[in-house]
Write an enzyme that holds these catalytic residues in place. Sequence first.
Site, PDB file in Angstrom:
ATOM      1  N   GLN A 262       1.322  12.131   7.605  1.00 16.97           N
ATOM      2  CA  GLN A 262       0.988  10.735   7.335  1.00 16.97           C
ATOM      3  C   GLN A 262       1.748   9.802   8.248  1.00 16.97           C
ATOM      4  O   GLN A 262       1.204   8.825   8.761  1.00 16.97           O
ATOM      5  CB  GLN A 262       1.294  10.384   5.873  1.00 16.97           C
ATOM      6  N   HIS A 265       0.470   8.634  11.799  1.00 20.49           N
ATOM      7  CA  HIS A 265      -0.620   7.672  11.975  1.00 20.49           C
ATOM      8  C   HIS A 265      -0.131   6.433  12.716  1.00 20.49           C
ATOM      9  O   HIS A 265      -0.715   6.010  13.705  1.00 20.49           O
ATOM     10  CB  HIS A 265      -1.199   7.260  10.619  1.00 20.49           C
ATOM     11  N   GLU A 330      -2.464   6.697  -2.142  1.00 21.54           N
ATOM     12  CA  GLU A 330      -3.732   7.076  -1.528  1.00 21.54           C
ATOM     13  C   GLU A 330      -3.897   8.594  -1.600  1.00 21.54           C
ATOM     14  O   GLU A 330      -4.924   9.111  -2.031  1.00 21.54           O
ATOM     15  CB  GLU A 330      -3.739   6.610  -0.073  1.00 21.54           C
ATOM     16  N   HIS A 331      -2.884   9.326  -1.138  1.00 19.15           N
ATOM     17  CA  HIS A 331      -2.871  10.789  -1.205  1.00 19.15           C
ATOM     18  C   HIS A 331      -1.694  11.225  -2.070  1.00 19.15           C
ATOM     19  O   HIS A 331      -0.559  10.792  -1.834  1.00 19.15           O
ATOM     20  CB  HIS A 331      -2.693  11.409   0.185  1.00 19.15           C
ATOM     21  N   ASP A 364      -8.527  15.503   4.962  1.00 20.95           N
ATOM     22  CA  ASP A 364      -8.891  14.536   5.998  1.00 20.95           C
ATOM     23  C   ASP A 364     -10.132  14.965   6.761  1.00 20.95           C
ATOM     24  O   ASP A 364     -10.871  14.113   7.277  1.00 20.95           O
ATOM     25  CB  ASP A 364      -7.738  14.375   6.999  1.00 20.95           C
ATOM     26  N   HIS A 423     -33.363 -21.524 -24.036  1.00 18.74           N
ATOM     27  CA  HIS A 423     -33.180 -20.090 -24.231  1.00 18.74           C
ATOM     28  C   HIS A 423     -33.675 -19.694 -25.631  1.00 18.74           C
ATOM     29  O   HIS A 423     -34.396 -18.711 -25.805  1.00 18.74           O
ATOM     30  CB  HIS A 423     -31.697 -19.700 -24.091  1.00 18.74           C
TER      31      HIS A 423
END
Length: 436
Positions: A262, A265, A330-331, A364, A423
Amino acid sequence: MHVSMKKLYTESAQFDNQLTELLHRDQPSENGVDELVAEVVATVRHRGDAALYIYTKKFDGFDAEARGLEVPQFRLHQALDAIPSKQRESLEYAVARVRAYHEHQQQESWQIAESDGTILGQKVTPMQRVGLYVPGGKATYPSSVIMNAVPAKVAGVKELIMVSPTPNGEFNDMVLAAAVLSGVDRVFRVGGAQAIAALAYGTETIPAVDKITGPGNIYVATAKKQVFGKVGIDMIAGPSEVLVIADDSVDPDWVAMDLFAQAEHDEIAQSILLTMDDVVAERVQQSINRLLPTMERADIIQQSLKNNGALIIADSRDALVSVADQIAAEHLEIFTQDAEQLAQDISHAGAIFIGPYSAESLGDYCAGPNHVLPTAGTARFSSPLGVYDFQKRTSIIQVSQAGAQSIGQHASVLARGESLTAHARSAEYRLQSEGD
């Protein structure tokens, strides 16, 4: 080369503040981005292709007016034939697994009939046209093509439009090959905020879409924010992140490498280890420092771990679960002896990888589930990209004459309670008198 990661203890009186500070990551911004993007969007909206020609030449050094915005179909298939056989085989493998997984997410229309003949239901229909943004140039993101295009096609999207920048006119054959294998219908060589504007509003060449998905830089993300409402968007993704929960049953080198996966990145990615054993944290720290010099992107990993990484030691299992839910990663990787039970107890995560062989990197690319995941704690209320993101649901109401009597009486009372007499009378017109 080494890095000393921050170490946090849940038993500390300062822990809550430390965790809040750790999780607060602002994405890099540039002055004037909102204004610049707004100008680009407005120009493309009003000038169409002419604006795309100007911006593509300015930002990508590519003469789209002379060479055309659309990538010819023969060029797409040429790319598929040009890539090495092993790359094609792996792309086909990934597409097949991602498709098989997402086929389980299909939603069907349904109806129920009530005793008085009233029919209620839900009609599920695919979006007609969707736009997919793929970062381009020398970067290679075929996995992004697969993860966005395959669920759209499984959902039944009629036309899938891909946009991707081609700096200096350079194509990436793996990206184009992935587009062919994933079912992309048309590909245009345009990127940045101008591509998002073209998808949202349409130009003479690029058709307007119903929804835009796919990752991009700050200009792309800002443009997606600005056109939201005119079109749907998938999400505004933040920096990538992983939370690894580990005990002494897993090799610390495996943990260190998953943290690296990670961190490589970019410098604002976040890698966190959560454990109940200080010895485990120390062994992982040792592995990090031993393995870091062997990494090609060591400088990026070092900065990411130093600025955003952490080793968190929980003083109880309850504290460990609580911290994991606060992070809502996220993960989430769980490498413990009770991994399956922990996965049940933790409520918030984009994707959960259970057991030491479930490396996040497999997800991934080709495990099957989608890698487009909620970041920055949004897993508390958001979900991975899926087939359901490319379908819309329409309510079906078919009230019988008998049903209108009971439903209408209650609707009349509620409408008059809101002082909406039209209505109420609309419902009352359909009521039968006792003598009828």
